[in-house]
Design an enzyme around this catalytic site. Structure first.
Site, PDB file in Angstrom:
ATOM      1  N   GLY A  56      -0.333   0.240  -5.122  1.00 48.04           N
ATOM      2  CA  GLY A  56      -1.613  -0.434  -4.951  1.00 48.04           C
ATOM      3  C   GLY A  56      -2.662   0.187  -5.847  1.00 48.04           C
ATOM      4  N   TYR A  73      12.496  -3.770  -6.108  1.00 47.01           N
ATOM      5  CA  TYR A  73      11.382  -3.718  -7.040  1.00 47.01           C
ATOM      6  C   TYR A  73      10.288  -2.710  -6.721  1.00 47.01           C
ATOM      7  CZ  TYR A  73       7.140  -4.949  -9.463  1.00 47.01           C
ATOM      8  OH  TYR A  73       5.999  -4.876 -10.197  1.00 47.01           O
ATOM      9  N   ASN A 100       0.190   0.655   5.865  1.00 43.08           N
ATOM     10  CA  ASN A 100       0.980  -0.107   4.892  1.00 43.08           C
ATOM     11  C   ASN A 100       1.758  -1.183   5.652  1.00 43.08           C
ATOM     12  OD1 ASN A 100       4.005   0.666   2.991  1.00 43.08           O
ATOM     13  ND2 ASN A 100       2.631  -1.078   2.820  1.00 43.08           N
ATOM     14  N   GLY A 101       1.559  -2.452   5.244  1.00 48.85           N
ATOM     15  CA  GLY A 101       2.244  -3.555   5.908  1.00 48.85           C
ATOM     16  C   GLY A 101       1.241  -4.620   6.316  1.00 48.85           C
ATOM     17  N   CYS A 120       0.846  -1.188   0.000  1.00 53.29           N
ATOM     18  CA  CYS A 120       0.000   0.000   0.000  1.00 53.29           C
ATOM     19  C   CYS A 120       0.881   1.237   0.000  1.00 53.29           C
ATOM     20  CB  CYS A 120      -0.870   0.027   1.247  1.00 53.29           C
ATOM     21  SG  CYS A 120      -1.988  -1.376   1.373  1.00 53.29           S
TER      22      CYS A 120
END
Ligand code: SF4
Length: 453
Positions: free
Chosen positions: A35, A249, A109-110, A9
């Site tokens: 996302g 990435y 996020n996570g 995210c």
């Protein structure tokens, strides 16, 4: 990336900035690569929170003046790929709740490695979950701890366990926090006299904000009309475990993440890959767009030209972001086309940053040969990915990972390659010198610092 793992995210938060919602929407555009399933923005104005969220891209959700419904000079925003919980409207963020401290909007996020245990405990003490997203745990912890003052909110973050970067909007404050291991990135910046936080600095560039610094692992920032206050909620901080796949990435090449520029890091990986795994070929072909930086480094180190032998259809999107295997395979077919005149009669080495499920790459060897390539080799600028991630990246099952299921020889045959080589883990982490042990490498090493509960 072979296009088959999920992003997590992206977050943004602003405080004391005119037109906060519009700037949050702009920033989310820059973070869209993190996302694409859903997006949302919450603002705070005159003691009340406002929220617009929905399924789809930022451009679709915030293109017709929707930010006009979001008054105030404080905002948080979120783009989501569902790594925990399903892809549906209820799970879209920011999540909004009401507790002793008033309204609270949260974006995360996570993945919380301890989510199962925390959820069990919270339900046992009467909590009623409205979503299937682990992020909702933060709201329940806020309520249970009656976390109104900053110190009590800090306690919530100390209870949650990794992995998280979070922005939390209250009526009078913006709060940003990063778990003690620092798995996910979070940076702090200035916009005029106001404050901005975001997953990556590319969001700052988009809105003209200035980068200040990383938010530290285990740090909670409280931004209010009194200024910006830093609290340490972690006590004794563990050795950091910053997600190395962010640099390999996930993060945009032009961002600054964990103090590194991903484009330059990927080039360094490419150069090292050339030293470890040279290929005797005529041209280097990057797998677009993810392999571009590593291929440039690889080609430069071997003094071989790199060519655009594959062209990506940018209107398909990143295939790993499409949920469901069928959708991914269909997206992959549409994704890359060979430039026949570039590869014809030549020995080609394809370079990518990583190879996870192999769905994108499984047909490339065949397609390049069909277009006239004499030899097709492949080099991957990270080690074989054999283990799942528990910290917010969606390759959760061993059986989905190509390098877990097959030996390197089997993968080479399966992908119809003349040779296949990966960057070594030791070589890759060695690029960080004395900081080499401050990154998470679990998906390559199988050694986990934090175990799911
Ligand atoms: S296991 Fe891999 S993807 Fe997950 S946090 Fe660690 S380095 Fe990142």
């Amino acid at each position: 990336m072979d296009g088959q793992i999920h992003e997590e995210c992206g977050l943004i938060g602003l405080f004391g900035v005119d037109g906060a919602a519009s700037l949050a929407a702009l920033g989310l555009h820059a973070l869209q690569h993190r996302g694409q399933e859903s997006a949302g923005i919450a603002t705070s104005n005159a003691g009340k929170l406002h929220l617009v969220k929905g399924m789809g891209l930022v451009s679709a959700l915030f293109s017709k003046g929707e930010t006009g419904q979001l008054p105030g000079d404080a905002a948080i925003g979120h783009v989501r790929y569902s790594t925990a919980g399903g892809s549906n409207f209820a799970n879209a963020q920011p999540l909004l709740g009401r507790y002793t401290g008033g309204e609270a909007a949260l974006a995360h996020n996570g993945n919380l490695a301890w989510a199962a245990r925390l959820q069990r405990d919270l339900c046992a003490s009467g909590a009623l979950f409205q979503t299937t997203a682990d992020s909702e745990i933060f709201l329940h912890l806020l309520a249970r701890e009656q976390a109104v003052d900053d110190e009590a909110i800090a306690r919530v973050f100390s209870l949650a366990g990794p992995a998280f970067s979070v922005v939390l909007l209250l009526a009078d404050r913006l709060i940003a926090a990063r778990d003690p291991y620092g798995y996910r990135p979070l940076v702090l910046g200035r916009s005029g006299s106001g404050w901005v936080v975001a997953s990556e600095t590319c969001a700052f560039d988009q809105i003209g904000a200035d980068y200040e610094r990383e938010i530290e692992p285990g740090e909670m920032l409280v931004v209010s009309s009194a200024g910006c206050r830093s609290l340490d909620f972690a006590g004794i901080r563990p050795r950091p475990a910053r997600c190395l796949l962010e640099l390999i990435y996930f993060a945009r090449p032009d961002s600054l993440v964990f103090g590194e520029t991903p484009h330059l890091f990927r080039q360094r990986c490419g150069r090292l890959l050339a030293a470890e795994q040279p290929a005797h070929v005529d041209i280097v072909v990057p797998i677009p767009d993810s392999g571009m930086s590593a291929a440039m480094g690889y080609a430069a180190a071997l003094n071989i030209p790199w060519e655009r032998g594959l062209i990506r259809n940018h209107y398909v999107g990143r295939s790993f972001i499409s949920p469901g295997q069928e959708a991914r395979v269909a997206a992959v077919r549409m994704k890359n086309n060979v430039v026949g005149e570039v590869v014809k009669g030549r020995r080609v080495v394809l370079v990518d940053d990583s190879l996870i499920r192999g769905t994108t790459t499984q047909t490339l060897g065949h397609v390049l040969r069909k277009a006239g390539a004499r030899e097709v080799h492949m080099r991957i600028a990270c080690p074989p990915t054999r283990y799942p991630c528990s910290y917010g990246v969606d390759f959760p099952r061993h059986e989905e990972l190509l390098a877990h299921k097959f030996s390197l020889g089997q993968i080479r045959e399966k992908l119809n390659l003349d040779s296949l080589g990966y960057l070594s883990l030791q070589g890759m982490t060695g690029l960080f010198g004395e900081k080499s042990d401050t990154f998470c490498t679990s998906c390559w090493s199988g050694e986990y610092r934090v175990h799911p509960e």
